[in-house]
Design a protein around this motif. Sequence first.
Motif, PDB file in Angstrom:
ATOM      1  N   PRO A  20       0.800  -1.237   0.000  1.00  0.00           N
ATOM      2  CA  PRO A  20       0.000   0.000   0.000  1.00  0.00           C
ATOM      3  C   PRO A  20       0.830   1.284   0.000  1.00  0.00           C
ATOM      4  N   ILE A  23       2.336   5.790   1.674  1.00  0.00           N
ATOM      5  CA  ILE A  23       1.213   6.146   2.549  1.00  0.00           C
ATOM      6  C   ILE A  23       1.435   7.571   3.043  1.00  0.00           C
ATOM      7  N   LYS A  54      -7.278   6.005   8.802  1.00  0.00           N
ATOM      8  CA  LYS A  54      -7.486   5.763   7.372  1.00  0.00           C
ATOM      9  C   LYS A  54      -6.861   4.442   6.922  1.00  0.00           C
ATOM     10  N   TYR A  55      -5.936   3.927   7.736  1.00  0.00           N
ATOM     11  CA  TYR A  55      -5.204   2.709   7.351  1.00  0.00           C
ATOM     12  C   TYR A  55      -5.336   1.683   8.473  1.00  0.00           C
ATOM     13  N   ASP A  57      -5.362  -1.452   8.484  1.00  0.00           N
ATOM     14  CA  ASP A  57      -4.551  -2.663   8.348  1.00  0.00           C
ATOM     15  C   ASP A  57      -3.058  -2.393   8.505  1.00  0.00           C
ATOM     16  N   LEU A  58      -2.692  -1.158   8.800  1.00  0.00           N
ATOM     17  CA  LEU A  58      -1.274  -0.821   8.930  1.00  0.00           C
ATOM     18  C   LEU A  58      -0.728  -1.408  10.232  1.00  0.00           C
TER      19      LEU A  58
END
Length: 707
Positions: A20, A23, A54-55, A57-58
């Motif tokens: 991703p 970022i 906003k992330y 899955d980070l």
Amino acid sequence: MRPDTPRDPVTGPEAGPASPYPIRLSGPVIKGFGRGSKELGIPTANIPADELAKYPDLSVGVYYGVVALDPSRFASPEPILPAVLSIGYNPFYKNETKSIEIHLMPPLSAPSPTATADGPVTFHKMPDFYGTPLNLLLLGYIRPEFDYVSLEALVEDIRVDCEVARRSLQRPAYACYLAGKEDETCPEDVRGEIRWLTRFESMERLRQHLRRRRSSASSSTPLQSPPTLSASEKRRREAEACPPRRLYLTSDTPDFDPGILSRFRAEGFNVEYLPFPGSNHNDPDRDRKELEYLLHEREDDLEPGERYAVVAYNKPAHLLLESHHQPSTATNPFPRLCALVAYYPDGPSPSPSPSSSTTTPPTADTTTTTTTTSSTTTPTTYPPSVPLLPIQIHLARTNTNSSNNPTTDAIHIRKRHRCHIFYYPESTARFAEPTSPTYDRLSARLAWSRALEALKRGFGWPGTRWGVPDVEAVWEEYWRCLSGPASSSGGENAVDPGVRAREEEDERSRRAAEIVGLMVGSGMGVQLESLAMDSSQSGSGSQSYSGSGNGNGSGSIRSPGGGGISHVSETCTVEENPMVNCVPTCAGAHTPSTLTKFYTHQFLPLSPPNQNQTIRLLSRTTGPDRIVDELLLSFTHTHEIPWLLPHVPPTDRPVRVALVMAASFCAGKLARLNIYWDQASVLVQVGLRTVERLPVVGGEGVERVLS
């Protein structure tokens, strides 16, 4: 615990960041836990973790990327810098909230301070930039978070993280993110990311402002005549041309003396008080950073090109001086600051290190060995043509020979500022605050005049428009009223002595009322006028000030050519009483009504009406709130002069006397006038004293003045 396995030298694909990544994260630099720099020796910049939502899955762990700082707030060595950062909870410290801690590394072209583990580990350090907007691009993941058996093991792993990030970013596909958007060899998607990285709201406002100016300039035809503006539109534009002068006062008390705030407002400043008592953690460095952050928040509200000044008292004064005396950089910590005035800075004064070129700024409680007010200016390595930030320090009971004297130690000579230090050995701390039990009226007046000049010069005075009348224009109007020709009678009334006497009395009363109208009112406040002169009259002559004659301090500026005037009035209550004092004879007055009587019956005309009287200006010294005139008064003593020779009948003798008139002003109004002369010389010249057996002279002293 961290596994005991070898570390990879680089991370991430060779072709560049893979999804991703990159970022985007951004936010202002905020206060962290205070451990990175102190315990670990690794300076970190924290930004709010809100955007991590906003992330979802980070993963938590250590990342590498590139960072840009708002150039309007902080001048970094490069527009884009490499960075290594931690996102998570830091198991070694058992944090309960997720944080983003960023360590900014030096440019890749510079030597790496973490390249080797031999000897003490050092990390790249930069000046504090709390409150500075920061944009971050995450380009890759290095490792997960671990707990450690010791602090040394944690520091060593972070050192390796820095080297992994550095080697990873040196690869061509990643180095493009550090090259800048002007590099045509970078792919368009990378250049788009760089455009986001280097775009900040304050810079964008400036770009939009410049675009609007270019657009308006290109849309006008050079041969086209400028549009004709109405008189009201001209006055409106003139009024808008006077920019706001933002002034922040800060002290360690919840409230501050309202009289000082009102007086600064009366002088044309937009004043805001910022209480800063500090924290209870006894950490001056943390207090300093919090105060810097408070001012940086105010800087964010400024328009492009707008500046501000600060007047600080006690503890905040000490902290702000510390901010400007940090030896690690030559950059001033507040780019928009145009003047700093520090009153009796109160803070710890540790012993200076022999290897350091700076010390802590002086405190206000050092014992004194001086007996007079003195001042000094610190040296600077910059030529006079370089604009420097004026810093003014007012110290109470400070030993001029102290080891903490900032003129020799505390001012870092690489800084782009010039520091003026003033000592008030007769006073104690808080001498400038009327509500303080240690208030010293004489020292406070002197310090006020010095501070006002520093602040106004910081905003470009005297070459810029100001929201209050210019003191010299007011003083010239005072002299016009004082020495203007008396009106003459004509026709049959001219031969009637009674009518002539009444007309002369009326003329003196009118001029006295105009003079009193130029002075501050007695407890009735100062009426400010935001003035916009008709542009057709600009440059036609000096402005003159006309009082209303009611003694309340209100009035209006008028153009000598009769141009139009626009008034936007604001009343600021300033406890300043008018006073006129003839020092040798104690003649004078101190209320509007008694001043009117004084000017009508004692001071007007200034000297006896005869053909031999002259008043000549010899010199003039002008400041932002003070004017001192040196004059020569010559006359023949044919009438009684109540203010100069009270109760002395005419002697018909010629007299020459040197006068000194010291006038002080408040918000463009005459506040105090002291008049000095050599009374013994006058008495000798009129025959009331002889020079025998007395250390006095007659007119010879005046001749020396004129020689």
